[in-house]
Enzyme design. Structure first.
Site, PDB file in Angstrom:
ATOM      1  N   GLU A 131      14.953   6.389  -8.462  1.00  0.00           N
ATOM      2  CA  GLU A 131      14.947   7.897  -8.905  1.00  0.00           C
ATOM      3  C   GLU A 131      15.809   8.156  -9.937  1.00  0.00           C
ATOM      4  O   GLU A 131      16.391   8.033 -10.681  1.00  0.00           O
ATOM      5  CB  GLU A 131      16.234   8.629  -7.744  1.00  0.00           C
ATOM      6  CG  GLU A 131      16.203  10.424  -7.911  1.00  0.00           C
ATOM      7  CD  GLU A 131      14.960  11.022  -8.419  1.00  0.00           C
ATOM      8  OE1 GLU A 131      15.646  12.110  -9.316  1.00  0.00           O
ATOM      9  OE2 GLU A 131      14.274  10.623  -6.938  1.00  0.00           O
ATOM     10  N   ASP A 136       6.199   8.201  -4.760  1.00  0.00           N
ATOM     11  CA  ASP A 136       6.777  10.087  -3.846  1.00  0.00           C
ATOM     12  C   ASP A 136       7.668  11.042  -5.359  1.00  0.00           C
ATOM     13  O   ASP A 136       8.381  10.601  -5.653  1.00  0.00           O
ATOM     14  CB  ASP A 136       8.227   9.759  -2.759  1.00  0.00           C
ATOM     15  CG  ASP A 136       8.226  11.078  -2.030  1.00  0.00           C
ATOM     16  OD1 ASP A 136       7.582  12.270  -3.130  1.00  0.00           O
ATOM     17  OD2 ASP A 136       9.275  10.561  -0.930  1.00  0.00           O
ATOM     18  N   ASN A 155      14.189   5.390 -14.706  1.00  0.00           N
ATOM     19  CA  ASN A 155      12.773   5.245 -15.005  1.00  0.00           C
ATOM     20  C   ASN A 155      12.147   4.987 -13.835  1.00  0.00           C
ATOM     21  O   ASN A 155      12.173   3.935 -14.871  1.00  0.00           O
ATOM     22  CB  ASN A 155      12.945   5.247 -16.582  1.00  0.00           C
ATOM     23  CG  ASN A 155      10.959   6.539 -15.949  1.00  0.00           C
ATOM     24  OD1 ASN A 155       9.931   5.734 -16.747  1.00  0.00           O
ATOM     25  ND2 ASN A 155      11.159   7.583 -17.294  1.00  0.00           N
ATOM     26  N   ASP A 207       6.372  16.911  -8.960  1.00  0.00           N
ATOM     27  CA  ASP A 207       5.065  17.506 -10.146  1.00  0.00           C
ATOM     28  C   ASP A 207       4.750  16.850 -11.092  1.00  0.00           C
ATOM     29  O   ASP A 207       5.476  17.227 -11.937  1.00  0.00           O
ATOM     30  CB  ASP A 207       4.761  19.465  -9.351  1.00  0.00           C
ATOM     31  CG  ASP A 207       4.239  19.683  -8.194  1.00  0.00           C
ATOM     32  OD1 ASP A 207       4.475  18.615  -7.391  1.00  0.00           O
ATOM     33  OD2 ASP A 207       3.656  20.308  -8.547  1.00  0.00           O
ATOM     34  N   ASP A 210      15.029  12.999  -2.603  1.00  0.00           N
ATOM     35  CA  ASP A 210      15.527  13.483  -1.518  1.00  0.00           C
ATOM     36  C   ASP A 210      16.275  12.612   0.136  1.00  0.00           C
ATOM     37  O   ASP A 210      16.403  13.173   1.346  1.00  0.00           O
ATOM     38  CB  ASP A 210      14.489  15.004  -0.598  1.00  0.00           C
ATOM     39  CG  ASP A 210      13.251  14.248  -0.424  1.00  0.00           C
ATOM     40  OD1 ASP A 210      13.096  13.635   0.428  1.00  0.00           O
ATOM     41  OD2 ASP A 210      12.580  13.780  -1.058  1.00  0.00           O
TER      42      ASP A 210
END
Length: 296
Positions: free
Chosen positions: A121, A170, A152, A173, A101
């Site tokens: 990311e 960051d 990855n 979950d 984000d």
């Protein structure tokens, strides 16, 4: 499975979609009214939903789990980023794993010492969606000091040895997308190896109430790798329990003894949550957390 956009088109006048997120155990959760579905898509890895809530603004979710809202994202991103950034004596090169984000990158780039910040990311579609729809958090994507890598993170960090001043995890979950790859002891060891001798590390480590298992597991694995490992806490109103945990780790820097509050006082960029008093207070843990971590 139909997308939110498809469901929205079927609404009758004065009907609204509602977003439900169930916490661990599926007995408690969060629900939010959707004023408008902004984007709904499916990558090879996860479902991406972006919608508008009348109180929280733009909400970003992955696989049905809330990642950010416009109203409260600053709480999470400031605590994840500024605790390690202010503890390093001169952070020039930073690696952020996850955080598509862009909020953590935005906070890291507030530090003038930073010469290069790599955002790794795993999902390119998250970057595309953030750039287009999450303007508040993705504003650092085009900063000349920023580099965005689609890879990855667990594999990418293994390419480096003694390279970074700060590494920030960051992650999503551990039960969503590929977040679980970023909670292994092997991954934390790779982060240790990629840090310079005075390097520092921080990671989001879930809430210590509903997700106590993942929280304890992350702390135990990080502490096996890093000689200094300390949990700190912060408020995060739209995350499970409203209490969120982060874990700071280093090869030698202590987050309290080596903290210089004057650096924070002299900081000339806007911070809405983090300050020198919050830094110190965040490392004071409730007894139930200490007990779970074996600290009492």
């Amino acid at each position: 499975m139909r997308t939110l956009k498809e469901l929205e088109r079927e609404l009758q006048p004065r009907q609204h979609l509602w977003y439900f997120e169930y916490y661990t155990g599926n007995n408690v959760g969060l629900f939010m009214k959707m004023n408008r579905v902004i984007y709904s898509g499916q990558s090879d890895i996860q479902r991406i939903d972006i919608f508008e809530n009348p109180d929280l603004g733009v909400v970003f979710a992955l696989d049905g789990i809330t990642m950010t809202t416009e109203k409260d994202e600053f709480m999470y991103h400031e605590m994840l980023a500024h605790v390690p950034m202010f503890l390093h004596p001169n952070p020039k090169k930073v690696l952020i794993i996850g955080g598509g984000d862009g909020g953590t990158l935005r906070e890291v780039l507030k530090h003038d010492s930073v010469e290069k910040a790599i955002l790794c990311e795993v999902d390119g579609l998250v970057i595309e969606a953030a750039r287009k729809y999450l303007k508040q958090t993705s504003c650092g994507f085009d900063d000349p000091r920023a580099e965005i890598v689609i890879a990855n993170g667990a594999e990418y960090v293994r390419k480096f040895k003694n390279e970074f001043d700060v590494i920030i995890i960051d992650s999503t979950d551990p039960t969503a997308g590929q977040g679980g790859h970023l909670f292994t002891e092997e991954f934390y060891q790779a982060c240790y190896d990629a840090l310079k001798e005075d390097g520092v590390f921080s990671a989001e480590t879930e809430d210590p109430f509903y997700d106590i298992g993942w929280f304890k597991l992350a702390y135990r694995r990080i502490s096996k790798v890093f000689p200094i490992t300390r949990v700190y806490l912060g408020f995060m109103t739209t995350y499970p329990s409203g209490m969120w945990s982060y874990t700071f780790a280093s090869k030698g820097i202590d987050p309290i003894k080596d903290f210089d509050p004057e650096k924070v006082r002299k900081f000339n960029k806007e911070l809405k949550y983090y300050n020198e008093e919050v830094h110190v207070a965040s490392f004071a843990l409730p007894n139930f957390v200490k007990k779970e971590l074996g600290l009492m």
